[in-house]
Write a protein that holds these residues in place. Structure first.
Motif, short mmCIF file in Angstrom:
data_model
loop_
_atom_site.label_atom_id
_atom_site.label_comp_id
_atom_site.label_asym_id
_atom_site.label_seq_id
_atom_site.Cartn_x
_atom_site.Cartn_y
_atom_site.Cartn_z
N ALA A 115 -1.37 -16.28 -27.68
CA ALA A 115 -2.78 -17.32 -28.13
C ALA A 115 -2.08 -18.31 -27.72
O ALA A 115 -3.47 -19.02 -26.61
CB ALA A 115 -2.94 -16.86 -29.06
N ASP A 116 -0.74 -18.99 -27.81
CA ASP A 116 -0.69 -20.86 -27.50
C ASP A 116 -0.65 -20.43 -25.99
O ASP A 116 -0.77 -21.42 -25.12
CB ASP A 116 0.90 -20.88 -27.74
N PHE A 117 0.00 -19.06 -24.82
CA PHE A 117 0.29 -19.47 -23.88
C PHE A 117 -1.45 -19.74 -22.99
O PHE A 117 -1.40 -20.66 -22.43
CB PHE A 117 0.92 -18.15 -23.05
N TYR A 118 -2.05 -18.64 -24.12
CA TYR A 118 -3.26 -18.38 -22.99
C TYR A 118 -4.56 -20.09 -23.43
O TYR A 118 -5.90 -19.83 -23.57
CB TYR A 118 -4.03 -17.75 -23.42
N PRO A 168 -7.10 -20.75 -29.64
CA PRO A 168 -6.83 -21.43 -31.13
C PRO A 168 -7.14 -20.45 -31.66
O PRO A 168 -7.79 -20.36 -32.53
CB PRO A 168 -7.72 -22.18 -30.53
N LEU A 169 -5.87 -19.68 -32.22
CA LEU A 169 -5.91 -18.58 -33.18
C LEU A 169 -4.53 -19.13 -34.04
O LEU A 169 -3.66 -19.77 -33.60
CB LEU A 169 -5.63 -17.43 -32.18
N THR A 170 -5.02 -19.41 -35.67
CA THR A 170 -4.16 -19.41 -36.28
C THR A 170 -3.41 -18.56 -36.98
O THR A 170 -3.45 -16.76 -36.36
CB THR A 170 -4.66 -19.87 -37.76
N PRO A 171 -1.91 -18.42 -37.38
CA PRO A 171 -1.06 -17.73 -38.34
C PRO A 171 -2.35 -16.59 -38.85
O PRO A 171 -2.06 -15.45 -39.29
CB PRO A 171 -0.03 -18.06 -38.89
N LEU A 174 -9.39 -10.46 -31.36
CA LEU A 174 -9.69 -11.43 -31.20
C LEU A 174 -9.46 -12.54 -30.53
O LEU A 174 -9.41 -13.84 -29.82
CB LEU A 174 -8.18 -11.47 -32.28
N GLY A 175 -9.57 -11.79 -29.19
CA GLY A 175 -9.56 -12.61 -27.94
C GLY A 175 -8.32 -11.99 -27.30
O GLY A 175 -7.89 -12.48 -25.94
N ILE A 176 -7.24 -10.78 -27.44
CA ILE A 176 -6.01 -10.23 -26.54
C ILE A 176 -6.07 -9.27 -26.30
O ILE A 176 -6.03 -9.00 -26.90
CB ILE A 176 -5.27 -11.16 -26.88
N ARG A 177 -6.14 -9.13 -25.51
CA ARG A 177 -6.11 -7.29 -24.10
C ARG A 177 -4.87 -7.49 -24.41
O ARG A 177 -4.25 -8.08 -23.73
CB ARG A 177 -6.68 -6.85 -23.25
N ILE A 178 -4.31 -5.79 -25.39
CA ILE A 178 -2.63 -5.92 -25.74
C ILE A 178 -2.53 -4.85 -23.95
O ILE A 178 -3.22 -4.08 -25.33
CB ILE A 178 -2.11 -6.10 -26.33
N GLU A 179 -1.83 -4.48 -23.51
CA GLU A 179 -1.43 -3.18 -23.03
C GLU A 179 0.14 -2.78 -22.74
O GLU A 179 0.65 -4.19 -23.09
CB GLU A 179 -2.32 -2.62 -21.99
N GLY A 180 0.87 -1.38 -22.84
CA GLY A 180 1.77 -1.74 -22.89
C GLY A 180 2.05 -0.49 -22.88
O GLY A 180 2.52 1.31 -22.77
N ALA A 202 0.17 -8.40 -22.46
CA ALA A 202 -1.32 -9.46 -22.51
C ALA A 202 -2.03 -10.00 -21.83
O ALA A 202 -1.67 -11.10 -20.91
CB ALA A 202 -1.47 -9.78 -24.26
N ASP A 203 -3.13 -9.81 -21.83
CA ASP A 203 -4.62 -10.57 -21.43
C ASP A 203 -5.66 -11.07 -21.67
O ASP A 203 -5.96 -10.57 -23.01
CB ASP A 203 -5.22 -9.76 -20.20
N PRO A 204 -6.16 -12.42 -21.64
CA PRO A 204 -7.61 -13.17 -22.48
C PRO A 204 -8.76 -12.58 -22.24
O PRO A 204 -8.99 -11.85 -20.88
CB PRO A 204 -7.35 -14.16 -21.87
N VAL A 205 -9.18 -12.05 -23.24
CA VAL A 205 -10.49 -11.20 -22.96
C VAL A 205 -12.05 -11.78 -24.16
O VAL A 205 -11.30 -13.47 -24.60
CB VAL A 205 -10.46 -9.95 -22.97
N ALA A 206 -13.02 -11.27 -23.76
CA ALA A 206 -14.43 -12.69 -25.27
C ALA A 206 -13.36 -11.25 -26.07
O ALA A 206 -13.63 -10.32 -26.52
CB ALA A 206 -15.35 -11.96 -24.53
N ALA A 207 -13.45 -12.83 -27.80
CA ALA A 207 -13.19 -11.71 -28.49
C ALA A 207 -14.40 -11.28 -28.96
O ALA A 207 -15.36 -11.24 -29.09
CB ALA A 207 -12.74 -13.24 -29.55
#
Length: 345
Positions: free
Chosen positions: A31-34, A37-40, A78-84, A190-195
């Motif tokens: 989230a910080d990289f992209y 604005p997401l808090t813990p 949350l707006g983060i697409r995670i693949e792996g 991860a990539d940013p996407v719409a939340a």
């Protein structure tokens, strides 16, 4: 594999953001990289980990239990697409899986995408991969800062939890050699996407928590994990029978306390988002999670990080078990309130 590089390639402005639940720390790092604005607190709440208690069958491994695919699926809201890759393998299949992860990681970094992995350095901990060279990975993790912690980790050591820092190297000298022919390869990008919609995201997280608690026990890669009340039963029983050392307890309670502290804060943040029908249950849940947070803080402060690998004294054990039994009762009440909230939103 083609050797198409000879120098180190590094992702700028990407590093481990902390959090005792290091898989969530990796999400915060992304989230910080992209610049999302997401808090813990929000990450804890919307992935459900604020309300979950999961323990491995030996009751000693922090971050071992929460199912990685589920957590990363919920992060999509949350707006983060995670693949792996999240898979166990052994023998030749393990080497093939390591090589596949190596290719995927390099391709992601080449595309300026953040990468992170579990079991790349510390057992059950997630580290962010800040770059690579022709040998392997460079990481940032809880051990960054120790001597040799920033040394390259060869790509064929992924999944073996062989942290290069001086402390881990010394510890391994005095422990049994680990199996290097099998392991869990858990590497993601991860990539940013719409939340997602706020209320939908909240309901998805609570649905996940309720389902996990209802199942109470599950298996992954040949290991058994306990959830909620069953986790407390197993934890209490293990401590009673002198299975858990102070060192292990300190690591686990640290994560539990962090989660419950964010549970209270998250529910306070959700007040304005929920309907009037849920407000009474919400207020009660906030009160109970405040109580849980207070009790877990007592245990965390009494047994802070880096305890000795020794058993508890009889007096210590009795005091601790009293608090754990109180926590088990409070957690049941809190879960019932979450169920009430879920049913009316």
């Amino acid at each position: 594999m083609e050797n198409r590089f000879t120098t180190r390639l590094t992702l700028n402005n990407y590093g481990f953001a902390g959090m005792d639940a290091s898989q969530l720390g990796a999400i915060k790092s992304v989230a910080d990289f992209y610049q999302i604005p997401l808090t813990p607190t929000r990450i804890y709440g919307m992935t459900g980990l604020a309300f979950l208690h999961v323990l491995d069958e030996r009751c000693i491994h922090p971050n071992a239990g929460p199912p990685v695919p589920e957590i990363y699926r919920l992060a999509r809201n949350l707006g983060i697409r995670i693949e792996g890759i999240h898979q166990f393998a052994e023998g030749e299949a393990f080497t093939v899986l390591q090589a596949e992860a190596w290719d995927k990681a390099r391709a992601a970094v080449d595309s300026n995408k953040p990468v992170f992995a579990k079991h790349i350095a510390q057992l059950d901990q997630t580290s962010v991969i800040t770059g690579y060279d022709e040998v392997g990975y460079y990481i940032d993790s809880w051990h960054t800062g120790y001597q040799h912690s920033e040394d390259v980790i060869p790509w064929n050591l992924l999944g073996l939890s062989l942290c290069p820092c001086v402390n881990c190297l010394e510890e391994r000298k005095h422990s049994k050699p680990r199996d290097t022919t099998s392991g869990i390869v858990s590497l993601h990008w991860a990539d940013p996407v719409a939340a997602g919609d706020e209320l939908f995201t909240f309901k998805e997280a609570i649905r996940f928590v309720l389902r996990m608690n209802e199942e109470a026990v599950y298996e992954e890669f040949g290991q058994t994990y306990f959830v909620g009340s069953r986790a407390y039963e197993e934890w209490i029983n293990a401590i009673q029978h002198d299975v858990v050392l102070k060192f292990d307890f300190a690591l686990v309670i640290e994560v539990v306390h962090e989660a419950r502290s964010h549970a209270k804060l998250f529910l306070e943040e959700m007040k304005d988002q929920l309907n009037m029908e849920s407000q009474k249950s919400l207020e009660e849940a906030i009160h109970i999670y405040t109580e849980i947070s207070t009790r877990t803080r007592v245990l965390r402060d009494k047994y802070p990080y880096e305890q000795l690998r020794v058993l508890f004294s009889a007096i210590e054990k009795e005091e601790m078990l009293t608090i754990l039994r109180e926590l088990s009762i409070l957690e049941k009440k809190a879960l019932a309130l979450l169920s009430e909230i879920y049913s009316v939103i």
